[in-house]
Motif scaffolding. Sequence first.
Motif, PDB file in Angstrom:
ATOM      1  N   LEU A   1       0.843  -1.201   0.000  1.00  0.00           N
ATOM      2  CA  LEU A   1       0.000   0.000   0.000  1.00  0.00           C
ATOM      3  C   LEU A   1       0.874   1.245   0.000  1.00  0.00           C
ATOM      4  CD1 LEU A   1      -2.572  -1.106   2.736  1.00  0.00           C
ATOM      5  CD2 LEU A   1      -2.862  -1.200   0.249  1.00  0.00           C
ATOM      6  N   ILE A   2       0.605   2.119  -0.967  1.00  0.00           N
ATOM      7  CA  ILE A   2       1.306   3.400  -1.012  1.00  0.00           C
ATOM      8  C   ILE A   2       0.254   4.510  -1.077  1.00  0.00           C
ATOM      9  CG2 ILE A   2       3.392   2.500  -2.126  1.00  0.00           C
ATOM     10  CD1 ILE A   2       2.327   3.677  -4.798  1.00  0.00           C
ATOM     11  N   GLY A   3       0.685   5.727  -0.792  1.00  0.00           N
ATOM     12  CA  GLY A   3      -0.241   6.860  -0.861  1.00  0.00           C
ATOM     13  C   GLY A   3       0.119   7.913   0.164  1.00  0.00           C
TER      14      GLY A   3
ATOM     15  N   CYS B   1       3.404   1.378   3.528  1.00  0.00           N
ATOM     16  CA  CYS B   1       4.588   2.239   3.404  1.00  0.00           C
ATOM     17  C   CYS B   1       4.311   3.654   3.890  1.00  0.00           C
ATOM     18  CB  CYS B   1       5.008   2.335   1.938  1.00  0.00           C
ATOM     19  SG  CYS B   1       5.540   0.773   1.255  1.00  0.00           S
ATOM     20  N   GLY B   2       5.320   4.305   4.407  1.00  0.00           N
ATOM     21  CA  GLY B   2       5.212   5.725   4.724  1.00  0.00           C
ATOM     22  C   GLY B   2       4.930   6.502   3.429  1.00  0.00           C
ATOM     23  N   GLY B   3       4.254   7.627   3.581  1.00  0.00           N
ATOM     24  CA  GLY B   3       3.815   8.395   2.413  1.00  0.00           C
ATOM     25  C   GLY B   3       4.926   8.864   1.489  1.00  0.00           C
ATOM     26  N   GLY B   4       6.154   8.971   2.025  1.00  0.00           N
ATOM     27  CA  GLY B   4       7.246   9.480   1.211  1.00  0.00           C
ATOM     28  C   GLY B   4       8.139   8.384   0.631  1.00  0.00           C
TER      29      GLY B   4
ATOM     30  N   ARG C   1      -0.833  20.750  -0.538  1.00  0.00           N
ATOM     31  CA  ARG C   1      -1.004  20.940  -1.988  1.00  0.00           C
ATOM     32  C   ARG C   1       0.336  20.739  -2.704  1.00  0.00           C
ATOM     33  NH1 ARG C   1      -2.492  26.206  -2.241  1.00  0.00           N
ATOM     34  NH2 ARG C   1      -4.151  25.636  -0.809  1.00  0.00           N
ATOM     35  N   ARG C   2       1.372  21.337  -2.143  1.00  0.00           N
ATOM     36  CA  ARG C   2       2.702  21.250  -2.760  1.00  0.00           C
ATOM     37  C   ARG C   2       3.195  19.792  -2.792  1.00  0.00           C
ATOM     38  NH1 ARG C   2       7.817  20.953  -1.909  1.00  0.00           N
ATOM     39  NH2 ARG C   2       7.673  20.555   0.334  1.00  0.00           N
ATOM     40  N   LEU C   3       3.064  19.115  -1.655  1.00  0.00           N
ATOM     41  CA  LEU C   3       3.538  17.725  -1.581  1.00  0.00           C
ATOM     42  C   LEU C   3       2.735  16.813  -2.501  1.00  0.00           C
ATOM     43  CD1 LEU C   3       4.143  17.358   2.277  1.00  0.00           C
ATOM     44  CD2 LEU C   3       5.884  17.339   0.491  1.00  0.00           C
ATOM     45  N   LEU C   4       1.419  17.053  -2.531  1.00  0.00           N
ATOM     46  CA  LEU C   4       0.575  16.207  -3.402  1.00  0.00           C
ATOM     47  C   LEU C   4       0.926  16.426  -4.870  1.00  0.00           C
ATOM     48  CD1 LEU C   4      -3.071  16.137  -1.990  1.00  0.00           C
ATOM     49  CD2 LEU C   4      -1.656  14.173  -2.595  1.00  0.00           C
TER      50      LEU C   4
ATOM     51  N   GLU D   1       3.752  17.290  -6.065  1.00  0.00           N
ATOM     52  CA  GLU D   1       5.061  16.686  -6.307  1.00  0.00           C
ATOM     53  C   GLU D   1       4.976  15.149  -6.360  1.00  0.00           C
ATOM     54  OE1 GLU D   1       8.558  18.131  -3.814  1.00  0.00           O
ATOM     55  OE2 GLU D   1       8.164  16.208  -2.870  1.00  0.00           O
ATOM     56  N   ARG D   2       4.122  14.603  -5.504  1.00  0.00           N
ATOM     57  CA  ARG D   2       4.117  13.143  -5.351  1.00  0.00           C
ATOM     58  C   ARG D   2       3.116  12.404  -6.217  1.00  0.00           C
ATOM     59  NH1 ARG D   2       4.701  12.384   1.126  1.00  0.00           N
ATOM     60  NH2 ARG D   2       6.762  13.354   1.359  1.00  0.00           N
ATOM     61  N   ARG D   3       2.039  13.083  -6.602  1.00  0.00           N
ATOM     62  CA  ARG D   3       0.992  12.392  -7.365  1.00  0.00           C
ATOM     63  C   ARG D   3       1.580  11.589  -8.539  1.00  0.00           C
ATOM     64  NH1 ARG D   3      -2.275  16.634  -7.729  1.00  0.00           N
ATOM     65  NH2 ARG D   3      -3.509  16.351  -5.862  1.00  0.00           N
ATOM     66  N   PRO D   4       2.445  12.224  -9.357  1.00  0.00           N
ATOM     67  CA  PRO D   4       2.996  11.460 -10.478  1.00  0.00           C
ATOM     68  C   PRO D   4       3.845  10.260 -10.035  1.00  0.00           C
ATOM     69  CG  PRO D   4       3.765  13.758 -10.511  1.00  0.00           C
ATOM     70  CD  PRO D   4       2.868  13.635  -9.344  1.00  0.00           C
ATOM     71  N   LEU D   5       4.475  10.397  -8.870  1.00  0.00           N
ATOM     72  CA  LEU D   5       5.309   9.284  -8.378  1.00  0.00           C
ATOM     73  C   LEU D   5       4.436   8.115  -7.912  1.00  0.00           C
ATOM     74  CD1 LEU D   5       7.933  11.333  -6.298  1.00  0.00           C
ATOM     75  CD2 LEU D   5       8.174  10.445  -8.618  1.00  0.00           C
ATOM     76  N   TYR D   6       3.360   8.447  -7.208  1.00  0.00           N
ATOM     77  CA  TYR D   6       2.433   7.385  -6.779  1.00  0.00           C
ATOM     78  C   TYR D   6       1.848   6.686  -8.005  1.00  0.00           C
ATOM     79  CZ  TYR D   6       2.295   9.587  -2.082  1.00  0.00           C
ATOM     80  OH  TYR D   6       2.608  10.104  -0.849  1.00  0.00           O
ATOM     81  N   GLU D   7       1.445   7.505  -8.977  1.00  0.00           N
ATOM     82  CA  GLU D   7       0.792   6.940 -10.170  1.00  0.00           C
ATOM     83  C   GLU D   7       1.749   6.038 -10.943  1.00  0.00           C
ATOM     84  OE1 GLU D   7      -0.786  10.381 -12.114  1.00  0.00           O
ATOM     85  OE2 GLU D   7      -2.504  10.492 -10.743  1.00  0.00           O
ATOM     86  N   ALA D   8       2.996   6.480 -11.058  1.00  0.00           N
ATOM     87  CA  ALA D   8       3.962   5.687 -11.818  1.00  0.00           C
ATOM     88  C   ALA D   8       4.328   4.400 -11.077  1.00  0.00           C
ATOM     89  CB  ALA D   8       5.223   6.511 -12.068  1.00  0.00           C
ATOM     90  N   ALA D   9       4.337   4.465  -9.745  1.00  0.00           N
ATOM     91  CA  ALA D   9       4.755   3.289  -8.965  1.00  0.00           C
ATOM     92  C   ALA D   9       3.659   2.222  -8.896  1.00  0.00           C
ATOM     93  CB  ALA D   9       5.133   3.721  -7.547  1.00  0.00           C
ATOM     94  N   ALA D  10       2.403   2.673  -8.920  1.00  0.00           N
ATOM     95  CA  ALA D  10       1.285   1.765  -8.617  1.00  0.00           C
ATOM     96  C   ALA D  10       0.909   0.849  -9.767  1.00  0.00           C
ATOM     97  CB  ALA D  10       0.066   2.593  -8.221  1.00  0.00           C
ATOM     98  N   HIS D  11       0.486  -0.351  -9.405  1.00  0.00           N
ATOM     99  CA  HIS D  11      -0.168  -1.227 -10.381  1.00  0.00           C
ATOM    100  C   HIS D  11      -1.662  -0.908 -10.439  1.00  0.00           C
ATOM    101  CE1 HIS D  11       3.441  -3.681  -9.242  1.00  0.00           C
ATOM    102  NE2 HIS D  11       3.478  -3.824 -10.548  1.00  0.00           N
ATOM    103  N   HIS D  12      -2.215  -0.524  -9.296  1.00  0.00           N
ATOM    104  CA  HIS D  12      -3.653  -0.215  -9.226  1.00  0.00           C
ATOM    105  C   HIS D  12      -3.866   1.043  -8.390  1.00  0.00           C
ATOM    106  CE1 HIS D  12      -4.518  -4.213 -10.785  1.00  0.00           C
ATOM    107  NE2 HIS D  12      -3.651  -4.670  -9.902  1.00  0.00           N
ATOM    108  N   THR D  13      -4.798   1.870  -8.826  1.00  0.00           N
ATOM    109  CA  THR D  13      -5.142   3.077  -8.066  1.00  0.00           C
ATOM    110  C   THR D  13      -6.541   2.909  -7.489  1.00  0.00           C
ATOM    111  OG1 THR D  13      -3.745   4.475  -9.432  1.00  0.00           O
ATOM    112  CG2 THR D  13      -5.521   5.574  -8.243  1.00  0.00           C
ATOM    113  N   ILE D  14      -6.635   3.106  -6.187  1.00  0.00           N
ATOM    114  CA  ILE D  14      -7.927   2.985  -5.508  1.00  0.00           C
ATOM    115  C   ILE D  14      -8.280   4.361  -4.964  1.00  0.00           C
ATOM    116  CG2 ILE D  14      -9.196   1.812  -3.644  1.00  0.00           C
ATOM    117  CD1 ILE D  14      -7.997  -0.171  -5.652  1.00  0.00           C
ATOM    118  N   ASN D  15      -9.343   4.953  -5.483  1.00  0.00           N
ATOM    119  CA  ASN D  15      -9.748   6.242  -4.941  1.00  0.00           C
ATOM    120  C   ASN D  15     -10.504   6.020  -3.634  1.00  0.00           C
ATOM    121  OD1 ASN D  15     -11.425   8.689  -4.487  1.00  0.00           O
ATOM    122  ND2 ASN D  15     -10.194   9.347  -6.226  1.00  0.00           N
TER     123      ASN D  15
END
Length: 167
Positions: A5-7, A76-79, A129-132, A134-148
């Motif tokens: 789990l990431i996010g 996992c920790g958010g970062g 807002r700033r962290l999100l 910066e990180r949104r593309p990293l979460y998206e690239a790392a994930a196999h599945h996105t759960i809203n």
Amino acid sequence: MNLVLIGFMGSGKSEVGRKLAEALSRELVDTDAMVEARAGASISAVFERQGESVFRALEREAVSEAAAGEGRVISCGGGAVLDSRNVDALRASGVLFYLEMGEEDAERRTAGGDSRPLLNVGDRAGEIRRLLDERRPLYEAAAHHTINVGGKTLEEVVQEILEIWRR
Ligand code: S3P
């Protein structure tokens, strides 16, 4: 195969992880808890006394150790996704689920308490807002599945992940 789990902070990784581990009768491994055990101090204390870079080094060790196991649920920790070595190790070890939420949910769900040093700042909303961003593309690239997770109960999120996992 591990279920990872990431996010962002407050997306529910720990609670969802606990429920998933229970449902699947698997061991739950939480990288923040591993860092705390290894440091003998809380995450906040590590940030305060040793700084973020020491925390990130401990987190990298924790992720590597967690990913080396088999049949686990790993929260996992958010970062954790900030370091591509973490992403590589996790992706090699299992299936990554990104618990996604918007800025408003992130603000609401991280309100109260001071256990998240990155959010102990004057302009919390701006920092989220700033962290999100910066990180949104990293979460998206790392994930196999996105759960809203927006507007869903813990149980609904868990069921959605289990359905994909069992496919
Ligand atoms: C962090 C998230 C935290 C913890 C640390 C740093 C981050 O974990 O690892 O405070 O950089 O997003 P949670 O996502 O479990 O709150």
